[in-house]
Design an enzyme around this catalytic site. Structure first.
Site, mmCIF file in Angstrom:
data_model
loop_
_atom_site.group_PDB
_atom_site.id
_atom_site.type_symbol
_atom_site.label_atom_id
_atom_site.label_comp_id
_atom_site.label_asym_id
_atom_site.label_seq_id
_atom_site.Cartn_x
_atom_site.Cartn_y
_atom_site.Cartn_z
ATOM 1 N N CYS A 193 0.693 -1.298 -0.312
ATOM 2 C CA CYS A 193 -0.012 0.089 0.142
ATOM 3 C C CYS A 193 0.784 1.205 0.047
ATOM 4 C CB CYS A 193 -1.147 -0.057 1.471
ATOM 5 S SG CYS A 193 -1.926 1.398 1.277
ATOM 6 N N GLY A 196 0.673 -5.165 -12.249
ATOM 7 C CA GLY A 196 0.893 -3.821 -12.868
ATOM 8 C C GLY A 196 0.685 -3.805 -14.244
ATOM 9 N N ASP A 197 -0.216 -2.759 -14.632
ATOM 10 C CA ASP A 197 -0.469 -2.668 -16.180
ATOM 11 C C ASP A 197 -1.126 -3.731 -17.057
ATOM 12 O OD1 ASP A 197 0.131 0.090 -15.530
ATOM 13 O OD2 ASP A 197 2.204 -0.086 -16.381
#
Length: 404
Positions: free
Chosen positions: A129, A234-235
């Site tokens: 986080c 991610g992505d």
């Protein structure tokens, strides 16, 4: 339809075999029981494609659907919101819960509670986080910098989960920033302490969700951690992105977050892709609105309050309608719905026969933001070990995290 060999074998997380090596990333305020059920419906059953012969109904294999983040302290104290957030549907298996914690004793107690009361089949630990109110106290993506504290938390969770046969996994980032990377050390530590898998969001905390994820770091982690699965995050905006990540990094599975916002049928695409199929779901606006309406119903059931469920669906509407011709005024009105009847009335005014808009609906979804200096406790970066003052500050970290 072209069928090729499967891109990846099933994912093994402790005793659990995940047929399609795909994990729904925990997202605050998003991955509650309602959204997980919706994703599961489309991951397991597929989305019918209007009877088109070249887009048949798919039957995706089971993925792993993780709860939104629950703070360990709140769970141990049995706060109402935490007890609500750990609820699972009757068909959810394995039941997966993500915990956030900063103290080995509290994290251990939370895992012990889940195990002894048979409330989970898998526990994921959040060390990724990047939110300032979390990192400012030394939690989230800031915590692995303190190597002994990180080791202690993973060790406590694994120890308490082991008697019940519950696997513990770790989700993390590359590090605090480009000058303070932690992922290789943390990955090796998690492996040594008995974690069942590690997942890497290939950005630093300083990047938040901005820029482009550096998938080469996932490949580095895969080289460093050899005895347990390494998952990449991610992505991933499409099934083809997931296949590309696997090809480029050698990772054992993928974790999908923002890419499925307003698009739970992405799990059908992913299941198809990892089964070797090129079939992809491209719903009309009518089909999208059917999913949106179903999501609103599930939220109303989850909250046991139709008004609250409809207020919750508001944030999803822009994601569902991305790329479609809806109009600013109607989007505004959709963002104010407070009943299912109102939602039905507004949906009826749309041109529901619009086809999938293609590129206009593809690509990034959700927040991106911009790079930033990570908020940290005083002198946090001076040493990889906690001093007395920092230990006291970290002890307060969970108190700054709202919700579960």
């Amino acid at each position: 339809m072209t069928i090729t060999a499967p891109a990846l074998p099933p994912l093994q997380i402790g005793p659990h075999t995940i047929d399609s090596p795909v994990v729904l990333a925990p997202m605050a305020g998003i991955t509650n029981r309602a959204f997980r059920q919706l994703c599961r419906e489309y991951g397991d059953q597929g989305l019918a494609a209007a009877g088109s012969p070249d887009r048949p109904t798919l039957s995706g294999s089971g993925c792993l659907y993780v709860s939104e983040m629950i703070t360990s302290r709140a769970l141990v104290e049995r706060t109402p919101i935490s007890m609500k957030l750990i609820e699972h549907g009757a068909a959810e298996t394995p039941r997966s819960i993500q915990l956030y914690g900063v103290d080995p004793g509290t994290v251990g107690a939370a895992v012990r509670m889940l195990a002894e009361e048979d409330r989970a089949d898998h526990v994921d630990l959040n060390f990724g986080c990047p939110v300032p109110k979390v990192t400012r106290k030394g939690g989230g993506a800031a915590l692995p910098w303190k190597a002994d504290l990180f080791r202690g938390i993973v060790r406590a969770a694994v120890r308490e989960a082991a008697p019940a046969g519950i696997p513990v996994t770790v989700k993390m980032r590359v590090g605090i920033d480009a000058d303070h990377e932690t992922f290789l050390d943390a990955g090796r530590t998690a492996e040594q302490e008995g974690a069942a898998a590690v997942a890497l969001h290939a950005r630093t905390a300083a990047q938040a969700y901005s820029g482009q994820a550096d998938w080469s770091r996932i490949a580095e982690l895969k080289q460093a951690v050899t005895s347990i699965p390494v998952l990449g995050n991610g992505d991933i905006w499409s099934a083809d992105d997931a296949l590309a990540m696997v090809e480029q990094t050698g990772c054992d599975g993928v974790v999908v977050g923002r890419g499925c916002l307003g698009r739970p049928w992405l799990f059908t695409d992913l299941a198809a892709a990892f089964a070797g199929s090129r079939v992809r779901v491209e719903p009309t606006l009518r089909e999208v609105c059917r999913v949106l309406r179903r999501h609103a119903e599930l939220l109303a059931d989850f909250h046991e309050d139709e008004g609250r469920g409809c207020r919750d669906i508001r944030k999803h509407i822009a994601w569902y309608t991305k790329g479609f011709r809806v109009g600013g005024e109607l989007r505004h009105r959709l963002g104010l719905v407070d009943s299912l009847a109102d939602l039905d009335e507004l949906i009826a005014t749309l041109d529901l026969d619009q086809p999938w808009p293609g590129e206009a609906a593809d690509g990034q979804r959700g927040r991106a933001g911009s790079p930033r200096v990570v908020a940290l406790p005083d002198r946090w970066l001076e040493s990889r070990e906690l001093d007395g003052l920092q230990q006291a500050e970290v002890a307060q970290a969970e108190l700054s995290v709202s919700g579960g």
